[in-house]
Motif scaffolding. Structure first.
Motif, short mmCIF file in Angstrom:
data_model
loop_
_atom_site.label_atom_id
_atom_site.label_comp_id
_atom_site.label_asym_id
_atom_site.label_seq_id
_atom_site.Cartn_x
_atom_site.Cartn_y
_atom_site.Cartn_z
N ALA A 1 54.20 51.75 29.72
CA ALA A 1 53.87 50.53 30.47
C ALA A 1 52.37 50.38 30.67
CB ALA A 1 54.59 50.55 31.81
N GLU A 2 51.66 51.48 30.89
CA GLU A 2 50.22 51.39 31.12
C GLU A 2 49.48 50.92 29.88
OE1 GLU A 2 46.43 54.25 32.43
OE2 GLU A 2 48.49 55.02 32.52
N ARG A 3 49.85 51.48 28.73
CA ARG A 3 49.18 51.08 27.49
C ARG A 3 49.57 49.66 27.11
NH1 ARG A 3 45.32 53.87 28.40
NH2 ARG A 3 45.85 56.04 28.82
N LEU A 4 50.82 49.29 27.33
CA LEU A 4 51.23 47.92 27.03
C LEU A 4 50.51 46.94 27.94
CD1 LEU A 4 53.03 46.09 25.36
CD2 LEU A 4 54.85 46.42 27.04
N HIS A 5 50.23 47.35 29.17
CA HIS A 5 49.46 46.51 30.08
C HIS A 5 48.09 46.19 29.48
CE1 HIS A 5 47.05 45.30 33.54
NE2 HIS A 5 48.17 45.09 34.21
N GLN A 6 47.45 47.21 28.87
CA GLN A 6 46.15 46.98 28.22
C GLN A 6 46.27 45.93 27.12
OE1 GLN A 6 45.48 51.23 27.28
NE2 GLN A 6 43.45 50.91 28.15
N VAL A 7 47.35 46.03 26.35
CA VAL A 7 47.54 45.10 25.23
C VAL A 7 47.68 43.67 25.74
CG1 VAL A 7 49.04 44.47 23.31
CG2 VAL A 7 48.59 46.88 23.80
N VAL A 8 48.64 43.46 26.65
CA VAL A 8 48.91 42.11 27.13
C VAL A 8 47.71 41.55 27.89
CG1 VAL A 8 50.45 40.69 28.53
CG2 VAL A 8 51.37 42.62 27.24
N ALA A 9 47.10 42.37 28.74
CA ALA A 9 45.96 41.89 29.53
C ALA A 9 44.80 41.47 28.63
CB ALA A 9 45.51 42.98 30.51
N ASN A 10 44.52 42.26 27.61
CA ASN A 10 43.42 41.92 26.70
C ASN A 10 43.74 40.66 25.90
OD1 ASN A 10 41.20 43.81 26.94
ND2 ASN A 10 42.63 45.38 26.28
N LEU A 11 44.98 40.54 25.43
CA LEU A 11 45.35 39.36 24.65
C LEU A 11 45.33 38.10 25.51
CD1 LEU A 11 48.29 40.72 22.43
CD2 LEU A 11 45.88 40.43 21.81
N VAL A 12 45.85 38.20 26.72
CA VAL A 12 45.85 37.03 27.62
C VAL A 12 44.42 36.67 28.01
CG1 VAL A 12 46.54 36.22 29.90
CG2 VAL A 12 48.17 37.46 28.47
N ASP A 13 43.61 37.66 28.32
CA ASP A 13 42.22 37.39 28.68
C ASP A 13 41.49 36.69 27.53
OD1 ASP A 13 39.84 37.85 30.51
OD2 ASP A 13 39.18 38.97 28.74
N ASN A 14 41.72 37.17 26.30
CA ASN A 14 41.09 36.55 25.14
C ASN A 14 41.60 35.12 24.93
OD1 ASN A 14 39.35 37.18 22.68
ND2 ASN A 14 41.20 36.42 21.70
N ALA A 15 42.90 34.90 25.16
CA ALA A 15 43.46 33.55 25.00
C ALA A 15 42.90 32.60 26.05
CB ALA A 15 44.98 33.62 25.10
N ILE A 16 42.73 33.08 27.28
CA ILE A 16 42.16 32.24 28.35
C ILE A 16 40.74 31.83 28.00
CG2 ILE A 16 41.38 32.27 30.74
CD1 ILE A 16 43.79 33.98 31.43
N LYS A 17 39.96 32.76 27.48
CA LYS A 17 38.56 32.47 27.17
C LYS A 17 38.42 31.34 26.15
CE LYS A 17 36.93 37.21 27.96
NZ LYS A 17 36.44 38.45 27.31
N HIS A 18 39.37 31.27 25.21
CA HIS A 18 39.24 30.31 24.13
C HIS A 18 40.16 29.11 24.28
CE1 HIS A 18 37.73 34.14 22.36
NE2 HIS A 18 36.82 33.33 21.87
N SER A 19 40.75 28.95 25.46
CA SER A 19 41.62 27.80 25.70
C SER A 19 40.79 26.57 26.06
CB SER A 19 42.60 28.10 26.84
OG SER A 19 43.54 29.07 26.45
N PRO A 20 41.29 25.37 25.73
CA PRO A 20 40.60 24.15 26.14
C PRO A 20 40.78 23.93 27.64
CG PRO A 20 42.69 23.63 25.11
CD PRO A 20 42.52 25.11 24.96
N PRO A 21 40.03 23.01 28.24
CA PRO A 21 40.20 22.73 29.67
C PRO A 21 41.66 22.39 30.00
CG PRO A 21 38.22 21.67 28.85
CD PRO A 21 38.94 22.23 27.65
N HIS A 22 42.17 23.02 31.04
CA HIS A 22 43.56 22.82 31.48
C HIS A 22 44.55 23.13 30.35
CE1 HIS A 22 41.87 20.97 35.07
NE2 HIS A 22 41.15 20.20 34.28
#
Length: 354
Positions: A241-262
């Protein structure tokens, strides 16, 4: 280095050239002896001519063998002094020297990449450290000089910068563990919906804290909607669970950074083929990743050229690939009609334990 197929049968190998040299020398000597016998030429003249002819042929063949070695020596000496841009020009030869030239050039490419990564690490980490340290110093100086009071709001600002520093240090520690290969895998069975819900909640709070601390920006987003799609709802998985948390958190953080407004970021989870296996997808509505860059997106320090630098270290996706690899799973960029789709597959319970 594994020999190439048919290496011992190549018509232009060094062994073939040396064998040809011996055969030619013997033929020349034999031919001159036959001429001497038929023309009654003195044997000493034939011997001199035979030696001269053999020496000329040997010199020609030797030059073809030693010239590439001299070049390789020069290139290797330059590489040993830190010049990783030099390459050997004889990589197209069809003999053992050609193989050696390919090996030297490959080594130079690897060393050049390592040197580039080292310089990028220093530059990226320095950039990442400078911003929170400067902000933290400014807050503390204002408190010490009496410009602002040490009230809870001021302390929260300092705490946010400290957390950012802690996050960067943790990322570097993960990178060190990646290199040393000393991270144990503690897999267990867990329910996917509540687990991913907690990860997304943390990601949303982290994005909001960054937005408050540094204002609006491409890497501090609080306007992106996070959506979780798990089917069936009672889905369970077997993973660390800890390592999977790193995977999902990094992927979501990267997706948020490159998302358009709203924009909208979706985390989708489905059951895999084996017991406890899991297929995860993180989708965003950003510009996506060009096909020419997809093979590099999980490399260390790769920050992409499609959307420009986002202020990160470029380690997040590399760490995600490492964590997935610990499970024996796969991660990659999947085809998507819009935005970017990153797919993660985890194998679940090992066959020996199933």
């Amino acid at each position: 280095m594994t020999p190439r197929p048919g290496a011992g049968l190549r018509p232009f190998s060094i062994k073939t050239k040396l064998g040809t040299l011996v055969v030619v020398s013997v033929f020349i000597t034999t031919g001159l002896l036959m001429v001497a016998l038929r023309t009654e030429t003195e044997l000493r003249f034939i011997t001199v001519f035979s030696v001269i002819a053999s020496m000329l042929i040997t010199q020609f063949v030797a030059h073809g063998l030693t010239a590439p070695l001299d070049e390789m020596n020069t290139v290797a000496r330059a590489i040993s002094h830190g010049d990783y841009t030099r390459r050997v020009s004889g990589a197209g030869r069809r003999d053992e020297l050609g193989d050696l030239a390919v090996t030297i050039n490959s080594m130079a490419d690897d060393l050049e990449a390592v040197d580039r990564h080292r310089k990028e690490l220093v530059a990226n980490v320095s950039h990442e450290l400078r911003t929170p340290i400067a902000a933290l110093r400014a807050v503390l100086e204002n408190v010490v000089d009496g410009v602002s009071a040490a009230d809870p709001e001021t302390m929260r600002t300092a705490l946010k910068q400290t957390e950012r520093l802690g996050g960067l240090v943790e990322t570097l520690l993960d990178l060190s563990r990646l290199d040393n290969g000393v991270v144990p895998l503690r897999a267990r069975r867990f329910e996917v919906w509540p687990y991913l819900s907690g990860v997304l909640k943390e990601a949303g709070l982290a994005a909001g804290r960054r937005a408050l601390a540094s204002g609006s920006g491409n890497h501090a987003r609080a306007d992106v909607h996070l959506h979780l799609d798990v089917f069936p709802p009672e889905l369970t998985a077997h993973a660390d669970a800890e390592r999977l948390h790193q995977v999902v958190a990094n992927l979501v953080d990267n997706a948020i950074k490159h998302s358009p407004p709203h924009g909208r970021v979706t985390v989708r989870a489905r059951r895999g083929e084996r017991p406890g296996s899991l297929t995860l997808e993180v989708l965003d509505e950003g510009p996506g990743i060009p096909e020419s860059e997809r093979h590099r997106v999980f490399e260390r320090f790769n920050r992409g050229s499609a959307t420009g630098s986002d202020g990160g270290t470029g380690l997040g996706l590399a760490i995600a690939r490492w964590a997935v690899g610990l499970h024996g799973g796969d991660i990659g960029v999947a085809e998507s009609s819009r935005g970017c789709r990153i797919r993660v597959t985890l194998p679940g319970v090992p066959k020996a334990a199933g």
